[in-house]
Write a protein that holds these residues in place. Sequence first.
Motif, PDB file in Angstrom:
ATOM      1  N   HIS A 151     -13.048  27.691   3.694  1.00 57.28           N
ATOM      2  CA  HIS A 151     -11.751  27.463   2.894  1.00 57.28           C
ATOM      3  C   HIS A 151     -10.370  27.093   3.704  1.00 57.28           C
ATOM      4  CE1 HIS A 151     -14.238  29.114  -0.305  1.00 57.28           C
ATOM      5  NE2 HIS A 151     -13.566  28.377  -1.233  1.00 57.28           N
ATOM      6  N   LEU A 155      -6.747  24.166   4.543  1.00 57.40           N
ATOM      7  CA  LEU A 155      -5.385  24.687   4.787  1.00 57.40           C
ATOM      8  C   LEU A 155      -4.771  24.107   5.903  1.00 57.40           C
ATOM      9  CD1 LEU A 155      -6.297  28.412   4.040  1.00 57.40           C
ATOM     10  CD2 LEU A 155      -5.237  26.693   2.291  1.00 57.40           C
ATOM     11  N   GLY A 159      -3.261  22.087   3.134  1.00 55.79           N
ATOM     12  CA  GLY A 159      -2.268  23.007   2.800  1.00 55.79           C
ATOM     13  C   GLY A 159      -1.039  22.875   3.765  1.00 55.79           C
ATOM     14  N   ALA A 312      -2.895  32.207   1.593  1.00 60.94           N
ATOM     15  CA  ALA A 312      -4.452  32.126   1.148  1.00 60.94           C
ATOM     16  C   ALA A 312      -5.091  33.153   1.024  1.00 60.94           C
ATOM     17  CB  ALA A 312      -4.930  30.949   1.867  1.00 60.94           C
ATOM     18  N   VAL A 318      -5.237  28.861  -3.353  1.00 59.21           N
ATOM     19  CA  VAL A 318      -6.831  28.794  -3.365  1.00 59.21           C
ATOM     20  C   VAL A 318      -7.398  27.407  -3.326  1.00 59.21           C
ATOM     21  CG1 VAL A 318      -8.869  29.624  -4.600  1.00 59.21           C
ATOM     22  CG2 VAL A 318      -6.864  30.909  -4.457  1.00 59.21           C
TER      23      VAL A 318
END
Length: 353
Positions: A151, A155, A159, A312, A318
Amino acid sequence: MRALRLNDWKSEPELVELPAPEPGPGQVVVKIGGAGACHSDLHLMHDFEEGGLPWSPPFVLGHENAGWVHALGSGVRGLDVGQPVAVYGPWGCGSCGRCLRGAENYCEKPWEAPTPGGGGGLGLDGGMADFMLVPAARLLVPLPDGLDPVHAAPLTDAGLTPFHAVRRSWGKLGPTATAVVIGVGGLGHMAVQILKATTSARVVAVDTRPEALKLAETLGADLVLPSGPDTAAEIRKATPHRRGADVVIDMVANDVTLATAGAAARMLGDVTVVGLGGGSLPVSFTTPAYEVSVQSTYWGTRPELGEVLDLAARGMLVPEITTFPLTEAVTAYRRLASGELTGRAVIVPTQDR
Ligand code: NAD
Ligand code: ZN
Ligand code: ZN
């Protein structure tokens, strides 16, 4: 090790076998946990040719990466083998005024950087591989508790880039403001969340694909609009006195979306160009509205990456991801190109190892 290498301009990348990198002094080898598939890679495969950028293939793709410290070069302190890290992607010279402030995305001595204006996956070997060489320990940001590399990977660009674009307009995003995100894909779906998490503005999301608009709604967009010739008028209609949007962030930036952005922006507003869609926005005395500021932004700063990871880790940002093993990376890019994905595709080399 296995690596997805772009061998030439105007071609698709290929899975090849390469020697695993060894860290030199000050360098770090990262075992890749996740590598995001960015639309910029599609531009690299299809839109550029020799001389268009200061560097050229062959190089391994993957410029949004996270994983675990695998091997430390001599002199590296403050990192432990096995520690989860995100890779800060724009690699500058490390010593000019901008780099010293952590804004290596705007390095002023690019000729002294590992590759001018690029980084791993952009001229140098990136993270769509089992391992990746990071040329300086300062380019790694330890992951906060609660965030895994799969994840964290998206980012670092999908992100960080919208975070930087939103952050520079924070001053215009108070409770009565309206922010517009055009293009709710990998970057845009993060932009919607970042706007909701860090500002009190109303958020309008624009896309051509119903699935993308549905995702935007799920992520808290106050209004979603299909992209078309009437979109700017619809945005204005949704603001008091049809005054328009305070901030428009265009993740597509072709002629059509830039026309929408320019026509939707309120006096004294911001139009921020993030997409590489190749469009332009004509400027005259009366259009866009008075004192609209237009800027393009490239990626973000290292301190901002720390802020994105923090958001996050607290569940305020998310990434919506679809994972693929390294052997399926080309499929992931094809699905991205045909608009079949929502959110971000993340290549997970450990998935088939
Ligand atoms: P993506 O393919 O995941 O998302 C693009 C989205 O735009 C999709 O949802 C698509 O349906 C939508 N779209 C396409 N045409 C549209 C239109 N006419 N109107 C409204 N929506 C439309 O791509 P991504 O990875 O999020 O990247 C977006 C763009 O940003 C790309 O051009 C990429 O190269 C660029 N980018 C720029 C930076 C930077 O630092 N400036 C960083 C990363 C990516
Ligand atoms: Zn990118
Ligand atoms: Zn620099």
